[in-house]
Write a protein that holds these residues in place. Sequence first.
Motif, PDB file in Angstrom:
ATOM      1  N   LEU A  20       0.828  -1.202  -0.077  1.00 36.72           N
ATOM      2  CA  LEU A  20      -0.027   0.098  -0.053  1.00 36.72           C
ATOM      3  C   LEU A  20       0.959   1.277  -0.071  1.00 36.72           C
ATOM      4  O   LEU A  20       1.534   1.450   0.913  1.00 36.72           O
ATOM      5  CB  LEU A  20      -0.897   0.081   1.352  1.00 36.72           C
ATOM      6  N   VAL A  21       0.821   2.123  -1.070  1.00 30.33           N
ATOM      7  CA  VAL A  21       1.812   3.030  -1.079  1.00 30.33           C
ATOM      8  C   VAL A  21       1.054   4.317  -1.082  1.00 30.33           C
ATOM      9  O   VAL A  21      -0.020   4.844  -1.758  1.00 30.33           O
ATOM     10  CB  VAL A  21       2.452   3.051  -2.652  1.00 30.33           C
ATOM     11  N   ALA A  22       1.493   5.511  -0.138  1.00 34.33           N
ATOM     12  CA  ALA A  22       0.777   6.801  -0.139  1.00 34.33           C
ATOM     13  C   ALA A  22       2.066   7.559  -0.537  1.00 34.33           C
ATOM     14  O   ALA A  22       2.933   7.643  -0.189  1.00 34.33           O
ATOM     15  CB  ALA A  22       0.598   7.248   1.493  1.00 34.33           C
ATOM     16  N   ASN A  92       9.816  -1.265   3.636  1.00 36.69           N
ATOM     17  CA  ASN A  92       9.515  -1.095   4.888  1.00 36.69           C
ATOM     18  C   ASN A  92       8.956  -2.066   5.559  1.00 36.69           C
ATOM     19  O   ASN A  92       8.363  -2.136   6.449  1.00 36.69           O
ATOM     20  CB  ASN A  92       8.860   0.281   5.298  1.00 36.69           C
ATOM     21  N   THR A  96       7.569  -0.129  11.884  1.00 41.66           N
ATOM     22  CA  THR A  96       6.223  -0.170  12.560  1.00 41.66           C
ATOM     23  C   THR A  96       5.410   1.272  12.337  1.00 41.66           C
ATOM     24  O   THR A  96       4.508   1.558  12.773  1.00 41.66           O
ATOM     25  CB  THR A  96       6.682  -0.183  14.121  1.00 41.66           C
ATOM     26  N   THR A  97       6.088   2.234  11.734  1.00 41.92           N
ATOM     27  CA  THR A  97       5.768   3.570  11.348  1.00 41.92           C
ATOM     28  C   THR A  97       5.936   3.728   9.851  1.00 41.92           C
ATOM     29  O   THR A  97       6.807   3.000   9.241  1.00 41.92           O
ATOM     30  CB  THR A  97       6.075   4.663  12.027  1.00 41.92           C
ATOM     31  N   PRO A  98       5.057   4.600   9.202  1.00 37.87           N
ATOM     32  CA  PRO A  98       5.320   4.801   7.670  1.00 37.87           C
ATOM     33  C   PRO A  98       6.974   5.380   7.485  1.00 37.87           C
ATOM     34  O   PRO A  98       7.425   5.990   8.422  1.00 37.87           O
ATOM     35  CB  PRO A  98       4.476   5.909   7.250  1.00 37.87           C
ATOM     36  N   VAL A 132       5.788   7.308   0.081  1.00 40.66           N
ATOM     37  CA  VAL A 132       5.760   7.051   1.515  1.00 40.66           C
ATOM     38  C   VAL A 132       5.464   5.471   1.669  1.00 40.66           C
ATOM     39  O   VAL A 132       4.369   5.096   0.866  1.00 40.66           O
ATOM     40  CB  VAL A 132       4.790   7.906   2.347  1.00 40.66           C
ATOM     41  N   ILE A 133       6.167   4.724   2.306  1.00 36.89           N
ATOM     42  CA  ILE A 133       6.088   3.369   2.319  1.00 36.89           C
ATOM     43  C   ILE A 133       5.377   2.872   3.662  1.00 36.89           C
ATOM     44  O   ILE A 133       5.910   3.173   4.687  1.00 36.89           O
ATOM     45  CB  ILE A 133       7.422   2.639   2.271  1.00 36.89           C
ATOM     46  N   ARG A 134       4.341   2.340   3.559  1.00 34.44           N
ATOM     47  CA  ARG A 134       3.637   1.800   4.718  1.00 34.44           C
ATOM     48  C   ARG A 134       4.321   1.028   5.606  1.00 34.44           C
ATOM     49  O   ARG A 134       5.148   0.031   5.051  1.00 34.44           O
ATOM     50  CB  ARG A 134       2.006   1.346   4.349  1.00 34.44           C
ATOM     51  N   PRO A 135       4.127   0.751   6.671  1.00 35.25           N
ATOM     52  CA  PRO A 135       4.704  -0.497   7.699  1.00 35.25           C
ATOM     53  C   PRO A 135       4.455  -1.789   7.053  1.00 35.25           C
ATOM     54  O   PRO A 135       3.449  -1.997   7.032  1.00 35.25           O
ATOM     55  CB  PRO A 135       3.961  -0.295   9.208  1.00 35.25           C
ATOM     56  N   GLY A 137       5.334  -2.805   4.224  1.00 32.87           N
ATOM     57  CA  GLY A 137       5.072  -2.467   2.718  1.00 32.87           C
ATOM     58  C   GLY A 137       6.432  -2.629   2.050  1.00 32.87           C
ATOM     59  O   GLY A 137       7.489  -2.205   2.551  1.00 32.87           O
TER      60      GLY A 137
END
Length: 433
Positions: A20-22, A92, A96-98, A132-135, A137
Amino acid sequence: MIEFGRRWGAGWLPSALAVLVALTGAIGIAVATNESYLPVTTPAGACRPTWVTGWQAAAQPGPAQPGLAGTTVRMVVHPRVTGSEVRLRLSNLYGTTPLAVGAVTAARSDGAAGLILGTARPVPFDGRQAVVIRPGGEVMSDAVPLVAEAGSPLAVSLFLPVVPQVITQHWAMQAAYLSGGGDATFGGATAFGPQTPSSVVLTGIDVRAPRPVNSVVAVGDSITDGMGAMPGQSWPDVLGGRLVEAGGVTTMAVLGAGISGNRLLADSGPQNGDVPLARFDRDVSAAGGATDIVLSIGTNDIAAGRSAADIAAGLQAFAERARAAGKRVFLTTVTPSGTGAHGTPAAVAARQELNAWVREHGAAYADGVFDFAAAVADPAHPTRLAPAFDAGDGLHLSAAGYGALAAAVDPALLTGSPCLAGNPPARAVVSGR
């Protein structure tokens, strides 16, 4: 004597990676079953340009290096595939965090922190320069028009404005450099400080090759990771160079999937990565072009007190998983050691029992066996490494020792790359040097 019934099941189906990528602004013994010699055929029309994995590093968690946040990390890697474009895989997985990545570049490297003039390219993700790479991901970049040449260094630079406490990385004998601060992704060597032994966030590079190139994934522990030698001297590196230089159908990329401290059977701590079965999907199935696996592991299990029977069962389970996934898999004997927990009488006995099983029965479960132990043992004291092959700690190998392991792998047993039959070793025409 260890005895097991042959257990062929459906195995596990590889699971897709959820992302999941933001976006933001020496001598070895090779034993093979008849299946190893089945002819490899290439479907008509299959020999066309394609994406293959040219380099990878097995992911493991670790604390973020002090001073990493707000700096640029530049990693120098050596792909084993030649092609006209590259894509980068960033992870990532253990965060545990983005994880925010502010900018990324890829360029041809001078072998250290310097870039070859005119080759630096921005690396976008869905058209944007930041991601931004989700935890938990991973993300794959867009294609970048940059020539990769097998064996020649590439520099990947990541600007990391903020980093999690736990970052996905790989501790290895590999060149990486930190900048003095800020976005230095296009910067020259003077923007970077001394070399550091850890790569971060970058876990793979895909190359668009003119024809398919198959690969061997080397799965294991610090012996596979090349601990004790200099960068480029691990047995997967030496074997990879040998297969590329051979040219033609023998050509294969060799992808590293060794983690120092790794065990076959039980997690020895989060810093030592997941066990091979748990990381099969991302280290083997996700590698484009991977057809073969060499599994060389067990010394840390022996040091932890696991029995030869338990380890043999683990090797069998991995082989079943690999073959269910359509891969050719090879087992190796465990290299000798006379040091610490690896050299106790109980450990020596377990290693001898396990190696006897691998030599006698391994090819019944896998596609062949490479006798790594025989390749580096001291003839006068077979339970220890030969002095010329000992890095100095009685466990890890010197450059000569890793060369002996690479020589113990018989290329005739590997799949090769049928689309390259009759072709000389690949050479790229490189502009912008």
